[in-house]
Design a protein around this motif. Structure first.
Motif, mmCIF file in Angstrom:
data_model
loop_
_atom_site.group_PDB
_atom_site.id
_atom_site.type_symbol
_atom_site.label_atom_id
_atom_site.label_comp_id
_atom_site.label_asym_id
_atom_site.label_seq_id
_atom_site.Cartn_x
_atom_site.Cartn_y
_atom_site.Cartn_z
ATOM 1 N N GLU A 1 0.922 -1.548 -0.409
ATOM 2 C CA GLU A 1 -0.148 0.281 -0.466
ATOM 3 C C GLU A 1 0.128 1.499 -0.163
ATOM 4 N N GLY A 2 0.840 2.371 -1.011
ATOM 5 C CA GLY A 2 1.301 3.121 -1.240
ATOM 6 C C GLY A 2 2.422 3.450 -1.818
ATOM 7 N N ALA A 3 2.439 2.099 -2.627
ATOM 8 C CA ALA A 3 3.141 1.770 -4.157
ATOM 9 C C ALA A 3 3.162 3.188 -4.647
ATOM 10 N N ILE A 4 3.502 3.488 -5.865
ATOM 11 C CA ILE A 4 3.238 3.611 -7.255
ATOM 12 C C ILE A 4 3.560 2.670 -8.029
ATOM 13 N N VAL A 5 2.617 2.578 -8.795
ATOM 14 C CA VAL A 5 2.188 1.000 -9.485
ATOM 15 C C VAL A 5 2.533 1.347 -11.533
ATOM 16 N N SER A 6 2.997 0.741 -12.268
ATOM 17 C CA SER A 6 2.931 0.804 -13.706
ATOM 18 C C SER A 6 2.690 0.199 -14.115
ATOM 19 N N LEU A 7 1.901 0.237 -15.451
ATOM 20 C CA LEU A 7 1.253 -1.201 -15.506
ATOM 21 C C LEU A 7 1.201 -0.587 -16.347
ATOM 22 N N ASN A 8 2.040 -1.518 -18.251
ATOM 23 C CA ASN A 8 2.441 -1.029 -19.273
ATOM 24 C C ASN A 8 1.720 -1.807 -20.648
ATOM 25 N N CYS A 9 1.578 -1.367 -21.649
ATOM 26 C CA CYS A 9 1.244 -1.785 -22.521
ATOM 27 C C CYS A 9 1.682 -1.551 -23.718
ATOM 28 N N THR A 10 2.215 -2.913 -24.658
ATOM 29 C CA THR A 10 3.242 -2.789 -26.480
ATOM 30 C C THR A 10 2.302 -2.065 -27.155
ATOM 31 N N TYR A 11 2.211 -2.115 -28.530
ATOM 32 C CA TYR A 11 1.133 -1.723 -29.129
ATOM 33 C C TYR A 11 1.998 -2.645 -30.881
ATOM 34 N N SER A 12 1.487 -2.819 -31.950
ATOM 35 C CA SER A 12 2.339 -3.198 -33.462
ATOM 36 C C SER A 12 1.977 -1.855 -34.215
ATOM 37 N N ASP B 1 -5.181 12.232 -14.168
ATOM 38 C CA ASP B 1 -6.656 12.214 -13.418
ATOM 39 C C ASP B 1 -7.196 11.856 -11.746
ATOM 40 N N GLY B 2 -6.556 12.391 -10.866
ATOM 41 C CA GLY B 2 -6.947 12.022 -9.346
ATOM 42 C C GLY B 2 -5.781 11.594 -9.688
ATOM 43 N N ARG B 3 -5.591 9.763 -8.551
ATOM 44 C CA ARG B 3 -4.077 9.245 -8.142
ATOM 45 C C ARG B 3 -3.206 8.720 -9.917
ATOM 46 N N PHE B 4 -4.176 8.809 -11.101
ATOM 47 C CA PHE B 4 -3.722 7.857 -11.663
ATOM 48 C C PHE B 4 -3.165 9.051 -12.713
ATOM 49 N N THR B 5 -2.528 8.853 -14.174
ATOM 50 C CA THR B 5 -1.576 9.394 -15.378
ATOM 51 C C THR B 5 -1.973 8.308 -16.461
ATOM 52 N N ALA B 6 -2.138 8.581 -16.949
ATOM 53 C CA ALA B 6 -2.090 7.975 -18.553
ATOM 54 C C ALA B 6 -0.747 8.462 -19.405
ATOM 55 N N GLN B 7 -0.345 7.149 -19.606
ATOM 56 C CA GLN B 7 0.965 8.360 -20.424
ATOM 57 C C GLN B 7 1.177 7.212 -22.103
ATOM 58 N N VAL B 8 0.960 8.326 -23.906
ATOM 59 C CA VAL B 8 0.926 7.427 -24.345
ATOM 60 C C VAL B 8 2.552 8.409 -25.337
ATOM 61 N N ASP B 9 3.279 7.345 -25.871
ATOM 62 C CA ASP B 9 4.290 7.178 -26.595
ATOM 63 C C ASP B 9 3.898 6.751 -28.252
ATOM 64 N N LYS B 10 3.792 7.508 -28.614
ATOM 65 C CA LYS B 10 3.213 6.627 -29.914
ATOM 66 C C LYS B 10 4.570 6.608 -31.283
ATOM 67 N N SER B 11 5.574 7.520 -31.400
ATOM 68 C CA SER B 11 7.024 6.897 -31.503
ATOM 69 C C SER B 11 7.165 5.321 -30.811
ATOM 70 N N SER B 12 7.415 4.827 -29.522
ATOM 71 C CA SER B 12 8.179 3.965 -28.926
ATOM 72 C C SER B 12 6.445 2.658 -29.571
ATOM 73 N N LYS B 13 5.450 3.170 -29.522
ATOM 74 C CA LYS B 13 4.136 2.277 -29.414
ATOM 75 C C LYS B 13 4.195 1.274 -27.563
ATOM 76 N N TYR B 14 3.997 2.242 -27.197
ATOM 77 C CA TYR B 14 3.737 1.883 -25.751
ATOM 78 C C TYR B 14 3.185 2.950 -25.003
ATOM 79 N N ILE B 15 2.515 2.174 -24.642
ATOM 80 C CA ILE B 15 1.045 3.576 -23.476
ATOM 81 C C ILE B 15 1.536 2.594 -22.029
ATOM 82 N N SER B 16 1.492 3.848 -20.850
ATOM 83 C CA SER B 16 1.400 3.569 -19.640
ATOM 84 C C SER B 16 -0.061 3.716 -18.670
ATOM 85 N N LEU B 17 0.087 2.775 -17.096
ATOM 86 C CA LEU B 17 -0.684 3.547 -16.253
ATOM 87 C C LEU B 17 0.290 3.071 -15.179
ATOM 88 N N PHE B 18 -0.307 4.808 -14.519
ATOM 89 C CA PHE B 18 0.484 5.019 -13.183
ATOM 90 C C PHE B 18 -0.155 5.783 -11.968
#
Lengths: 114, 112
Positions: free
Chosen positions: B15-26, B58-75
């Motif tokens: 509890e209290g940690a920062i979580v990083s969730l990731n997806c890649t796409y082609s 949005d509150g505790r959630f941050t979505a990040q998109v890097d289209k050049s790397s085809k990589y998205i994250s949710l923190f």
């Protein structure tokens, strides 16, 4: 209101039964979807209705029959299902506009086929 | 190769940690990116929706998109036990707004 409702919540049926799943939304969305989700897997698209017309059928067996009586309602008629059809059936809806097609999901119907 | 790849986890954090969730796409035609949270035996719930590269908060959630790397994250900041769920990324192609491409989902467990 971003609510999609589904009934029933749970359904148990035999392989010879006929039953229907119902989905309703009042967000004015013009696209509605049926998904099937097995345990620990992402949802798999089954059908898409756009403006009350079937626009996508992802090669779903004919024992699943969708129906869209009006823009707010979506049904899935079930007949002669197999035990492997047991899954969570999810309904979703979206607005149908460029850049706004986020889908909102209902809570799902947990179907068990005996 | 799947169009969307997502590490299934499970991911276990205190509890209290920062979580990083990731997806890649082609598929470079993917333009819209969503994150859904799904509790056990429930339907997916939309958390975040992004279009362009960059960050959206949005509150505790941050979505990040890097289209050049085809990589998205949710923190997720200051993670809570109530965040324990499966997180699904989903993408829409500019060629077909009706079809979502889902990642396989990452199961997150936040320990008290």
């Amino acid at each position: 209101d971003t609510e999609v409702t589904q009934t029933p919540k749970h359904l148990v049926m035999g392989m010879t039964n006929k039953k229907s799943l119902k989905c309703e939304q009042h967000m004015g969305h013009r696209a509605m979807y049926w998904y099937k989700q097995k345990a620990k897997k992402p949802p798999e698209l089954m059908f898409v209705y756009s403006y009350e017309k079937l626009s996508i059928n992802e090669s779903v067996p004919s024992r699943f029959s969708p129906e869209c009586p009006n823009s707010s309602l979506l049904n899935l008629h079930l007949h002669a299902l197999q035990p492997e059809d047991s899954a969570l059936y999810l309904c979703a809806s979206s607005q149908m506009g460029a850049g706004t097609d986020t889908q909102y999901f209902g809570p799902g119907t947990r179907l068990t086929v005996l | 190769q799947k169009e969307v790849e997502q590490d299934p986890g499970p991911l276990s954090v205190p509890e209290g940690a920062i979580v990083s969730l990731n997806c890649t796409y082609s598929n470079s035609a993917f333009q819209y990116f969503m994150w859904y949270r799904q509790y056990s035996r429930k339907g997916p719930e939309l958390l975040m929706y992004t279009y362009s590269s960059g960050n959206k908060e949005d509150g505790r959630f941050t979505a990040q998109v890097d289209k050049s790397s085809k990589y998205i994250s949710l923190f997720i900041r200051d993670s809570q036990p109530s965040d324990s769920a499966t997180y699904l990324c989903a993408m829409i192609s500019r060629d077909n707004f009706n079809k979502f491409y889902f990642g396989s989902g990452t199961k997150l467990n936040v320990k008290p």
